[in-house]
Design a protein around this motif. Structure first.
Motif, PDB file in Angstrom:
ATOM      1  N   THR A   3     -16.989 -29.029 -68.066  1.00  0.00           N
ATOM      2  CA  THR A   3     -17.481 -28.438 -66.812  1.00  0.00           C
ATOM      3  C   THR A   3     -18.961 -28.077 -66.929  1.00  0.00           C
ATOM      4  O   THR A   3     -19.615 -27.849 -65.917  1.00  0.00           O
ATOM      5  CB  THR A   3     -16.695 -27.169 -66.450  1.00  0.00           C
ATOM      6  OG1 THR A   3     -16.914 -26.186 -67.464  1.00  0.00           O
ATOM      7  CG2 THR A   3     -15.219 -27.464 -66.276  1.00  0.00           C
ATOM      8  N   LEU A   4     -19.456 -27.977 -68.130  1.00  0.00           N
ATOM      9  CA  LEU A   4     -20.852 -27.650 -68.452  1.00  0.00           C
ATOM     10  C   LEU A   4     -21.230 -26.226 -68.073  1.00  0.00           C
ATOM     11  O   LEU A   4     -22.408 -25.876 -68.079  1.00  0.00           O
ATOM     12  CB  LEU A   4     -21.821 -28.646 -67.806  1.00  0.00           C
ATOM     13  CG  LEU A   4     -21.579 -30.123 -68.115  1.00  0.00           C
ATOM     14  CD1 LEU A   4     -22.564 -30.985 -67.351  1.00  0.00           C
ATOM     15  CD2 LEU A   4     -21.656 -30.396 -69.608  1.00  0.00           C
ATOM     16  N   GLN A  32     -25.375 -37.007 -70.137  1.00  0.00           N
ATOM     17  CA  GLN A  32     -25.369 -37.768 -68.880  1.00  0.00           C
ATOM     18  C   GLN A  32     -24.772 -36.934 -67.750  1.00  0.00           C
ATOM     19  O   GLN A  32     -25.297 -36.918 -66.638  1.00  0.00           O
ATOM     20  CB  GLN A  32     -24.587 -39.075 -69.043  1.00  0.00           C
ATOM     21  CG  GLN A  32     -24.583 -39.931 -67.800  1.00  0.00           C
ATOM     22  CD  GLN A  32     -25.984 -40.396 -67.410  1.00  0.00           C
ATOM     23  OE1 GLN A  32     -26.800 -40.727 -68.251  1.00  0.00           O
ATOM     24  NE2 GLN A  32     -26.266 -40.404 -66.117  1.00  0.00           N
ATOM     25  N   ALA A  33     -23.702 -36.210 -68.047  1.00  0.00           N
ATOM     26  CA  ALA A  33     -23.099 -35.337 -67.034  1.00  0.00           C
ATOM     27  C   ALA A  33     -24.074 -34.246 -66.616  1.00  0.00           C
ATOM     28  O   ALA A  33     -24.167 -33.900 -65.432  1.00  0.00           O
ATOM     29  CB  ALA A  33     -21.801 -34.728 -67.575  1.00  0.00           C
ATOM     30  N   ALA A  34     -24.828 -33.689 -67.583  1.00  0.00           N
ATOM     31  CA  ALA A  34     -25.819 -32.658 -67.265  1.00  0.00           C
ATOM     32  C   ALA A  34     -26.931 -33.224 -66.389  1.00  0.00           C
ATOM     33  O   ALA A  34     -27.378 -32.579 -65.437  1.00  0.00           O
ATOM     34  CB  ALA A  34     -26.406 -32.074 -68.551  1.00  0.00           C
ATOM     35  N   ILE A  35     -27.355 -34.444 -66.676  1.00  0.00           N
ATOM     36  CA  ILE A  35     -28.386 -35.095 -65.855  1.00  0.00           C
ATOM     37  C   ILE A  35     -27.879 -35.293 -64.438  1.00  0.00           C
ATOM     38  O   ILE A  35     -28.580 -35.024 -63.465  1.00  0.00           O
ATOM     39  CB  ILE A  35     -28.813 -36.438 -66.493  1.00  0.00           C
ATOM     40  CG1 ILE A  35     -29.619 -36.174 -67.759  1.00  0.00           C
ATOM     41  CG2 ILE A  35     -29.597 -37.291 -65.501  1.00  0.00           C
ATOM     42  CD1 ILE A  35     -29.834 -37.403 -68.609  1.00  0.00           C
TER      43      ILE A  35
END
Length: 67
Positions: A3-4, A32-35
């Motif tokens: 979920t970051l 990549q998910a954070a970007i």
């Protein structure tokens, strides 16, 4: 973890496993998910054995402290 939310709380993530177990692949997926969630300014990837960089320090071609 995916979920970051931990990034927004400025918590660190340390992954320690033997060589060849997919640590880099896993962290690349998190990056990549954070970007994709526009969290670029909040994240940093460092490898063990390297001097960590300050997020606000501009790279001047050498380690911190001018060594």
């Amino acid at each position: 973890m995916t979920t970051l939310e931990w990034i927004g709380r400025a918590e660190n993530l340390v992954i320690a496993r033997p060589s060849g177990t997919g640590k880099s692949h896993f962290t690349e997926g998190l990056a990549q998910a954070a970007i994709e969630k526009d969290m670029r300014q909040d994240t940093r990837f460092d490898r063990a054995g390297r001097e960590p960089r300050s997020p606000d320090r501009h790279d001047r071609g050498g380690p911190a402290g001018g060594r």
